[in-house]
Design a protein around this motif. Structure first.
Motif, PDB file in Angstrom:
ATOM      1  N   ILE A   1      -4.884   9.600 -35.969  1.00 28.47           N
ATOM      2  CA  ILE A   1      -5.881   9.679 -36.616  1.00 28.47           C
ATOM      3  C   ILE A   1      -7.043   9.675 -35.852  1.00 28.47           C
ATOM      4  CG2 ILE A   1      -7.772  10.583 -38.376  1.00 28.47           C
ATOM      5  CD1 ILE A   1      -4.707   9.792 -40.248  1.00 28.47           C
ATOM      6  N   GLU A   2      -6.993  11.054 -35.312  1.00 23.68           N
ATOM      7  CA  GLU A   2      -8.336  10.172 -34.830  1.00 23.68           C
ATOM      8  C   GLU A   2     -10.042   9.942 -35.531  1.00 23.68           C
ATOM      9  OE1 GLU A   2     -10.564  12.770 -31.607  1.00 23.68           O
ATOM     10  OE2 GLU A   2      -9.173  12.846 -30.362  1.00 23.68           O
TER      11      GLU A   2
ATOM     12  N   SER B   1     -13.014  10.276 -35.722  1.00 26.16           N
ATOM     13  CA  SER B   1     -14.227  11.216 -36.020  1.00 26.16           C
ATOM     14  C   SER B   1     -13.393  11.967 -36.598  1.00 26.16           C
ATOM     15  CB  SER B   1     -14.492  12.121 -34.855  1.00 26.16           C
ATOM     16  OG  SER B   1     -13.271  12.448 -34.353  1.00 26.16           O
ATOM     17  N   HIS B   2     -12.125  12.089 -37.273  1.00 25.95           N
ATOM     18  CA  HIS B   2     -11.594  13.393 -38.295  1.00 25.95           C
ATOM     19  C   HIS B   2     -11.279  12.233 -39.204  1.00 25.95           C
ATOM     20  CE1 HIS B   2      -7.500  16.249 -38.464  1.00 25.95           C
ATOM     21  NE2 HIS B   2      -8.663  16.045 -39.525  1.00 25.95           N
TER      22      HIS B   2
ATOM     23  N   SER C   1      -4.360  15.952 -46.735  1.00 25.86           N
ATOM     24  CA  SER C   1      -3.992  16.437 -46.202  1.00 25.86           C
ATOM     25  C   SER C   1      -3.176  16.965 -44.129  1.00 25.86           C
ATOM     26  CB  SER C   1      -5.439  16.126 -44.707  1.00 25.86           C
ATOM     27  OG  SER C   1      -6.440  15.747 -46.114  1.00 25.86           O
TER      28      SER C   1
ATOM     29  N   LYS D   1     -14.728  12.137 -41.075  1.00 21.64           N
ATOM     30  CA  LYS D   1     -15.099  12.735 -41.812  1.00 21.64           C
ATOM     31  C   LYS D   1     -14.399  13.425 -43.578  1.00 21.64           C
ATOM     32  CE  LYS D   1     -15.257  16.753 -38.272  1.00 21.64           C
ATOM     33  NZ  LYS D   1     -14.644  17.641 -37.188  1.00 21.64           N
TER      34      LYS D   1
ATOM     35  N   GLU E   1      -8.748   6.540 -31.196  1.00 18.47           N
ATOM     36  CA  GLU E   1      -7.201   6.861 -32.559  1.00 18.47           C
ATOM     37  C   GLU E   1      -6.905   5.711 -33.170  1.00 18.47           C
ATOM     38  OE1 GLU E   1      -4.082   8.634 -30.853  1.00 18.47           O
ATOM     39  OE2 GLU E   1      -4.768  10.268 -30.942  1.00 18.47           O
TER      40      GLU E   1
END
Lengths: 338, 338
Positions: A326-327, A329-330, A265, A333, A309
């Motif tokens: 990377i966050e 929350s991200h 991604s 997901k 992060e």
């Protein structure tokens, strides 16, 4: 035997490759040393320990806790060990982690060295000075970074190494190949696991991996940049390891597959298939179903987290890794969508 | 306020003298800090702690043990503290020792600073990076050497300091005078204790002593030479402290008298009388009867011991100390004859 000295910020480590354990008495004064080992290693190689002061621990990650360190300190006091004593960790990663930690805090720090007995400890755990203990389900929550004076490589120890332990070792070798050494990755694809395990080829592979790691650590001992790459597969891997009945190798193997997919991604990495195939070839699991929420709650306490992060290691291609914040929350997901 | 930066081997400490605690929020981000303090300090100065994350420990040397460190680590995990957090030890020497130790091992080391609240911590314990915990009757048996990022001096804390704690602080000041500063020794002989305690003169005395210690540590952070001088009175003192109901100051005071007498045999030191008089003037005990065998059994595990010898700090004259290795058996004879 081949001796290589690697210098770090304020200290250095002497690597003795293709060595024989009996030679250890020539480089240290055994009366001023205490060997820390575990029951398995002690029972399998009891002859080797004759004439050494020994502290024998129960075997397993389960005992990589403060209580074990307390008991080592009490025994060192009983032995009247002083500041000029050297602790020698003879065992796998658990033994080297505990030995390094105990030596770092006993009397505010005494010398220590390792004779790693597992493939994983030889190519990874014994190198780089990270030590520590687990706190509950959190791995290595307490520890220090302090370099061993020497690492002594006697591959005779590997003769009694169980197959599962060989696989644990190959996990870190594959990790090194993924992040830093495309040529080694191809070599691992080409040869069978057995062709490394049963021949002199293993000495060469161990030295290549030990030097790869030592070089990364040399230029970033306290993990502000490059050294973070060594955490490839370890963020999710560690979150899995203490929650499920997985070996370190199995957990990191699954972690590397996850990290390869996550890389797709972010970096358009497109060789997850090769990573998965190589892991399988070396008898490692690539996928597993797990409770994502449970893993995520451990991830939130990962040492690599900063505020919301986490510094996550991604592959750009085989042999080339990058660190990207990377966050959380991200990340949650993406993990949920895997 | 006066800021002085002292650089050590790989790090530095900022000293903020004559400072106000409220100013601390200007030098750190309080949302990313956790204050470690004890019940006494917290209750006496509760207003000062508003708006800070706090971990409040039970007060006293008795709690300077691993269990307390375990509990701090568990609370830091609950607070989701990450590697960029700073621990701030606000308290006496026990609090600063534990805070420095917890910060040195949590997540393999995070930043920390101190706001010492006792005279002893201000002139001695907070400075130099030695931290640790006791193991049974053995003092500071586990620990590390790691420098605080800052030390914040607010002498307003001293307003509530009990008299016994003033005496503890003066013990280390007298020690500094004995080993390094004959002029300060004369000043302490000339002025009354109260003339330091109740006036601005204390700021000057604290800064003089803090800089004296910091300078010794700067040139010998890991105690291979000069720094050993700071152990004057501490060898016998520590052996007494955890065995008897003595304060640190009382134990070290007796230790200094013993060491002065022992010096007479080795360096022809002839000013023990002056040392004893000064200790008494500051309300400290110079002599005590103790079980010499019991003390000796602890001495054998002193961190300064090497094989059958112990590095012992002797006075040549007021303001000039030397380290001399003394055979344990010889030392035992002298102590028995005292």
């Amino acid at each position: 035997m081949k001796k290589v000295r690697v210098s770090y910020t304020t200290s250095s480590t002497d690597f003795y490759f293709s060595a024989s354990f009996s030679y250890l008495k020539q480089i240290v004064d055994s009366s001023r040393c205490v060997i820390i080992t575990d029951e398995h290693v002690f029972d399998a190689h009891s002859k080797k320990f004759k004439g050494w002061n020994c502290i024998v621990l129960k075997a397993g990650e389960h005992y990589k806790v403060q209580t074990t360190v307390d008991s080592i300190i009490e025994q060192l006091i009983e032995m009247e060990a002083d500041r000029k004593f050297t602790l020698i960790g003879v065992g796998g990663g658990v033994v080297t982690d505990i030995t390094g930690y105990a030596a770092s805090i006993f009397l505010r720090g005494i010398n220590f060295g390792f004779a790693p007995t597992s493939l994983l400890a030889m190519v990874d755990a014994a190198i780089g000075g990270k030590n520590g203990i687990d706190v509950g389900i959190y791995k290595n929550m307490a520890g220090t970074i302090r370099q061993p004076s020497f690492i002594f490589y006697d591959t005779a120890f590997l003769k009694t190494l169980p197959d599962a332990e060989w696989r644990n070792g190959f996990t870190e070798i594959i990790k090194h190949a993924c992040i830093k050494d495309a040529a080694m990755f191809r070599e691992l694809e080409f040869y069978s696991p057995e062709s490394f395990m049963r021949t002199g080829k293993i000495n060469e592979l161990i030295q290549r991996n030990a030097m790869l790691k030592a070089k990364v650590v040399k230029y970033d001992e306290f993990e502000n940049g490059e050294r973070r790459l060594l955490n490839f597969g370890h963020t999710i891997g560690h979150a899995l390891e203490n929650q499920y009945e997985l070996s370190h190798g199995q957990a990191i193997s699954i972690g590397m597959t996850c990290a390869s997919h996550i890389s797709e991604s972010f970096t358009r990495f497109n060789e997850t298939g090769r990573v998965v195939e190589l892991l399988k070839k070396f008898g490692l699991p690539a996928y597993a179903s797990f409770d994502k929420q449970k893993v995520f709650s451990v991830l939130r306490m990962d040492k690599k987290r900063q505020r919301k992060e986490i510094n996550f290691v991604l592959l750009q291609k085989i042999g080339k890794a990058v660190v990207q914040p990377i966050e959380l929350s991200h990340l949650e997901k993406i993990i949920n969508s895997l």
